[in-house]
Design an enzyme around this catalytic site. Structure first.
Site, PDB file in Angstrom:
ATOM      1  N   GLU A 131       0.947  -1.088  -0.221  1.00  0.00           N
ATOM      2  CA  GLU A 131      -0.022   0.214  -0.039  1.00  0.00           C
ATOM      3  C   GLU A 131       0.750   1.143  -0.152  1.00  0.00           C
ATOM      4  O   GLU A 131       0.675   2.146  -0.733  1.00  0.00           O
ATOM      5  CB  GLU A 131      -0.875   0.021   1.253  1.00  0.00           C
ATOM      6  CG  GLU A 131      -1.917   1.355   1.548  1.00  0.00           C
ATOM      7  CD  GLU A 131      -2.791   1.630   0.166  1.00  0.00           C
ATOM      8  OE1 GLU A 131      -3.120   2.883   0.402  1.00  0.00           O
ATOM      9  OE2 GLU A 131      -2.924   1.036  -0.510  1.00  0.00           O
TER      10      GLU A 131
ATOM     11  N   HIS B 299       2.671   1.968  -3.125  1.00  0.00           N
ATOM     12  CA  HIS B 299       1.525   2.315  -4.491  1.00  0.00           C
ATOM     13  C   HIS B 299       1.450   3.778  -4.166  1.00  0.00           C
ATOM     14  O   HIS B 299       1.255   4.534  -5.000  1.00  0.00           O
ATOM     15  CB  HIS B 299       0.179   1.689  -4.231  1.00  0.00           C
ATOM     16  CG  HIS B 299      -0.756   2.128  -5.208  1.00  0.00           C
ATOM     17  ND1 HIS B 299      -0.579   2.225  -6.576  1.00  0.00           N
ATOM     18  CD2 HIS B 299      -2.173   2.553  -4.891  1.00  0.00           C
ATOM     19  CE1 HIS B 299      -1.788   2.757  -7.210  1.00  0.00           C
ATOM     20  NE2 HIS B 299      -2.581   2.884  -6.053  1.00  0.00           N
TER      21      HIS B 299
ATOM     22  N   HIS C  33     -12.168   3.443  -9.568  1.00  0.00           N
ATOM     23  CA  HIS C  33     -10.839   3.649  -9.354  1.00  0.00           C
ATOM     24  C   HIS C  33     -10.183   3.644 -10.677  1.00  0.00           C
ATOM     25  O   HIS C  33      -9.048   4.419 -10.964  1.00  0.00           O
ATOM     26  CB  HIS C  33     -10.426   3.395  -7.947  1.00  0.00           C
ATOM     27  CG  HIS C  33      -9.138   3.939  -7.507  1.00  0.00           C
ATOM     28  ND1 HIS C  33      -8.092   3.164  -7.564  1.00  0.00           N
ATOM     29  CD2 HIS C  33      -8.747   5.048  -6.779  1.00  0.00           C
ATOM     30  CE1 HIS C  33      -7.033   3.884  -7.191  1.00  0.00           C
ATOM     31  NE2 HIS C  33      -7.571   4.897  -6.864  1.00  0.00           N
TER      32      HIS C  33
ATOM     33  N   HIS D 269     -19.243  -9.804 -16.432  1.00  0.00           N
ATOM     34  CA  HIS D 269     -17.653  -9.399 -16.872  1.00  0.00           C
ATOM     35  C   HIS D 269     -17.280 -10.324 -18.050  1.00  0.00           C
ATOM     36  O   HIS D 269     -16.726  -9.891 -19.147  1.00  0.00           O
ATOM     37  CB  HIS D 269     -16.761  -9.610 -15.921  1.00  0.00           C
ATOM     38  CG  HIS D 269     -15.343  -9.209 -16.356  1.00  0.00           C
ATOM     39  ND1 HIS D 269     -15.187  -8.049 -17.051  1.00  0.00           N
ATOM     40  CD2 HIS D 269     -14.249  -9.978 -16.600  1.00  0.00           C
ATOM     41  CE1 HIS D 269     -13.952  -7.802 -17.173  1.00  0.00           C
ATOM     42  NE2 HIS D 269     -13.318  -9.058 -17.051  1.00  0.00           N
TER      43      HIS D 269
ATOM     44  N   HIS E 139      -3.371  -9.670 -16.535  1.00  0.00           N
ATOM     45  CA  HIS E 139      -4.560  -9.327 -17.020  1.00  0.00           C
ATOM     46  C   HIS E 139      -4.837  -7.745 -16.828  1.00  0.00           C
ATOM     47  O   HIS E 139      -5.405  -7.150 -17.672  1.00  0.00           O
ATOM     48  CB  HIS E 139      -5.872 -10.066 -15.948  1.00  0.00           C
ATOM     49  CG  HIS E 139      -7.113 -10.117 -16.584  1.00  0.00           C
ATOM     50  ND1 HIS E 139      -7.321 -10.803 -17.647  1.00  0.00           N
ATOM     51  CD2 HIS E 139      -8.143  -9.708 -15.929  1.00  0.00           C
ATOM     52  CE1 HIS E 139      -8.641 -10.698 -17.805  1.00  0.00           C
ATOM     53  NE2 HIS E 139      -8.993  -9.888 -16.989  1.00  0.00           N
TER      54      HIS E 139
END
Length: 331
Positions: free
Chosen positions: A72, A75, A137, A227, A289
């Site tokens: 975290e 990032h 996001h 999806h 991905h």
């Protein structure tokens, strides 16, 4: 006088080269932001620093170091670096290539959407957000990345080795470009929703939800299969557009190659999506991905930019582009 002109010319070239290198580095850092965000989500590290932002557990230097905290905090640091670099790039590009009409718009979009995604991330940490809001996001970050990528490509056009005005796009091709870029954003949102609702492994089989029952039965299965269906549609649509480009746009390599690359990326996206299920959510495959969809959206965004920059020209009844003849030489 000649020496002064040559010296000024060399300075301009050095500045142009520096701008190109900086724009390329900024694009790469923005890609790290996207992959880093996916890593945070897939490892459940969103609360690695607790309910504290921009500090980590209320401290500049945390005491209790955990893997989730490292992910975290890393990032956040990369996102902060990206914000500084995008701001510098926006101002630099505005001054250097502001004469190009798309430059100012892309400069504003790249920075504004990067700040917006940072604010959404901060709000999620401090106050919490629903999965449907958090799914936005990644898509907002993707827009910022695409804007930086397009800005970089514009900067590389300084040498005028390629002009979009030379392209001739027919109505069918414009339809594919506009339609697919809009629809791809829907696919991106559904994929982000799968991650944020922890529905990645809701369906243990592929392409059907389960061998014993092909249709989903509960919410997470519906999210997953929704999806997959959206992704299947876009792969077929991109394949149709690629075939159209192969048949009618061989003389325009940027369009022809653009759709071939888009199709390959879409197939890679499908393959990694299936492998995510078969491998039980392998982290590296899951990050691949996210990487492929980021690259695909970048390619589609560039095709959109070309479509918006090309001149509208007469077309045949079938909608295929008309070949232009060279203008007569003035005597």
């Amino acid at each position: 006088m000649d020496k002064i002109i040559i010296s000024q010319y060399k300075k301009v070239k050095i500045l142009q080269r520096s701008l190109k290198w900086f724009a390329s580095a900024t694009t790469l850092v923005m890609l790290f932001v996207l992959i880093g965000g996916a890593l945070v989500t897939k490892t459940g590290s969103g609360m690695g620093c607790g309910r504290s932002w921009p500090l980590c557990n209320g401290q500049w230097v945390p005491d209790n170091i955990t893997p989730e905290l490292v992910i975290e905090l890393s990032h956040r640091l990369v996102s902060g670096l990206a914000g500084i670099m995008v701001l510098i790039l926006s101002i630099w590009a505005w001054r250097a290539v502001g004469h190009m009409r798309e430059t100012k718009c892309l400069a504003v979009v790249s920075f504004v959407f990067l700040v917006l995604q940072a604010l959404i991330g901060a709000a999620a940490v401090v106050w919490g957000q629903s999965d449907f809001v958090l799914a936005l996001h990644f898509g907002i970050s993707l827009i910022s990345f695409a804007a930086v990528l397009l800005l970089t490509l514009l900067i590389f056009e300084i040498d005028k080795k390629f002009s979009a005005a030379s392209l001739n796009l027919g109505r069918p091709m414009r339809f594919h470009i506009y339609g697919i870029i809009i629809y791809s954003y829907i696919v991106v949102y559904t994929g982000a929703l799968v991650r944020h609702t922890n529905a990645s492994l809701a369906c243990p089989s592929w392409p059907l939800c389960a061998k014993s029952r092909p249709l989903p039965m509960q919410f997470h299965e519906w999210v997953q299969m929704g999806h997959r269906l959206a992704a299947a549609v876009i792969i077929v649509w991109i394949a149709v557009a690629a075939v159209h480009a192969i048949r009618h746009y061989r003389e325009q390599p940027v369009i022809y190659c653009g759709w071939i690359i888009a199709l390959l990326l879409a197939l890679a996206q499908m393959a990694t999506g299936a492998l995510v299920v078969f491998t039980g959510l392998n982290l590296y495959i899951a990050l691949a991905h996210a990487f492929f969809i980021s690259c695909l959206f970048g390619v589609l965004s560039y095709l959109l930019l070309l479509a918006l920059r090309t001149r509208r020209k007469p077309e045949k009844a079938a909608g295929h582009p008309v070949r232009e003849t060279a203008p007569a030489t003035l005597k």
